[in-house]
Motif scaffolding. Structure first.
Motif, short mmCIF file in Angstrom:
data_model
loop_
_atom_site.label_atom_id
_atom_site.label_comp_id
_atom_site.label_asym_id
_atom_site.label_seq_id
_atom_site.Cartn_x
_atom_site.Cartn_y
_atom_site.Cartn_z
N UNK A 1 0.83 -1.21 0.00
CA UNK A 1 0.00 0.00 0.00
C UNK A 1 0.86 1.25 0.00
N UNK A 2 1.94 1.23 0.77
CA UNK A 2 2.85 2.37 0.81
C UNK A 2 3.52 2.58 -0.54
N UNK A 3 4.00 1.49 -1.15
CA UNK A 3 4.66 1.60 -2.45
C UNK A 3 3.71 2.15 -3.50
N UNK A 4 2.46 1.69 -3.45
CA UNK A 4 1.46 2.19 -4.40
C UNK A 4 1.16 3.67 -4.14
N UNK A 5 1.15 4.04 -2.87
CA UNK A 5 0.83 5.43 -2.50
C UNK A 5 1.87 6.41 -3.03
N UNK A 6 3.15 6.07 -2.90
CA UNK A 6 4.21 7.01 -3.30
C UNK A 6 4.66 6.81 -4.74
N UNK A 7 4.14 5.80 -5.43
CA UNK A 7 4.69 5.40 -6.73
C UNK A 7 4.74 6.54 -7.74
N UNK A 8 3.71 7.34 -7.83
CA UNK A 8 3.66 8.38 -8.85
C UNK A 8 3.91 9.77 -8.28
N UNK A 9 4.44 9.81 -7.05
CA UNK A 9 4.59 11.10 -6.39
C UNK A 9 6.02 11.56 -6.28
N UNK A 10 6.98 10.64 -6.40
CA UNK A 10 8.39 10.98 -6.24
C UNK A 10 9.20 10.26 -7.31
N UNK A 11 10.35 10.81 -7.70
CA UNK A 11 11.24 10.08 -8.62
C UNK A 11 11.69 8.78 -7.97
N UNK A 12 11.83 7.73 -8.78
CA UNK A 12 12.21 6.44 -8.24
C UNK A 12 13.46 5.94 -8.94
N UNK A 13 14.22 5.11 -8.23
CA UNK A 13 15.43 4.54 -8.80
C UNK A 13 15.17 3.15 -9.36
#
Length: 242
Positions: free
Chosen positions: A199-211
């Motif tokens: 749930x956390x990964x889905x929540x932040x997925x499109x909100x911050x740059x990811x590596x």
């Protein structure tokens, strides 16, 4: 069946309408918010708080839109107080919730720490997740990614990689110092953490740059989705026994 019992089932199983997208979704894909006694909107992650709820798609982007569009007041048809930083506050709560679940998994014997032990567990193919502190060096990530491929072969990409927590967060949750790498062993003891982390990964997925990849799987550097890192001191107040 009593009215209270029916209300509990209703909240957890019936589909709900997102106040932002107007899409009907399963409650597990949404976050419930309620107005407190002073009219301040608060997230109800466990879906247990009394009062009429406002449901928003479970992403930080959707929560930001709900604040921007004043969707909470419109849905409740009343004046409410909404923090401009509500999306970030929800992320912090979800991180704390996941760390609590990680602490419980550790008490259940489902967590392995120490590079050598983590590497061995990965090669045995018995883990469901690999955890890296956000400060973990690329070399260590790469070596553990190689161990995963040796242990899981063509299914290595199905193993979740969790790297959204700082070293201090992992130290607090696991009750030991300098945790850089850890592994979660498959079994009932790990289920609670995995559900909260997804749930956390889905929540932040499109909100911050990811590596790494957006689905939480491993890449060549052993990197998964990366959200804003919570400083170790910020998680110091969570209760491990809840």
């Amino acid at each position: 069946m009593s009215g209270g019992r029916e209300a509990t089932v209703d909240l957890r199983r019936e589909e709900r309408l997102c106040a932002v997208t107007r899409e009907v979704k399963d409650p597990d894909e949404l976050i419930r918010f309620v107005a407190g006694p002073d009219g301040t909107m608060v997230p109800d992650l466990r879906r247990r708080l009394p009062g009429r709820g406002v449901w928003v798609t479970g992403t930080a982007a959707a929560v930001r839109q709900a604040v921007k569009r004043r969707a909470f007041g419109r849905s409740l048809k009343r004046d409410v107080v909404t923090s401009p930083a509500l999306a970030d506050e929800v992320a912090a709560l979800m991180r704390r919730d996941a760390l609590q679940a990680l602490a419980l998994a550790n008490k259940a014997g489902a967590v392995v720490t120490g590079f050598g032990k983590v590497e061995e567990a990965a090669e045995k193919g018995t883990i469901v997740a690999l955890l890296h502190a956000s400060e973990a060096a690329p070399d260590g990530r790469r070596k553990l990614a190689q161990a995963l491929r040796r242990g899981f072969q063509e299914t290595a990409a199905a193993v979740a990689v969790v790297d959204v927590f700082a070293e201090g967060d992992l130290d607090l949750a696991l009750g030991r110092a300098h945790v850089i790498h850890a592994a979660l062993i498959a079994g009932p003891g790990s289920d609670g953490f995995m559900a909260r982390w997804r749930k956390l990964a889905r929540y932040v997925a499109d909100d911050e740059p990811r590596a790494g990849p957006s689905d939480g799987t491993i890449d060549e550097l052993g990197t998964g989705p990366r959200g804003p890192v919570m400083d170790g001191r910020e998680g110091a107040g969570f209760e491990r026994n809840e």
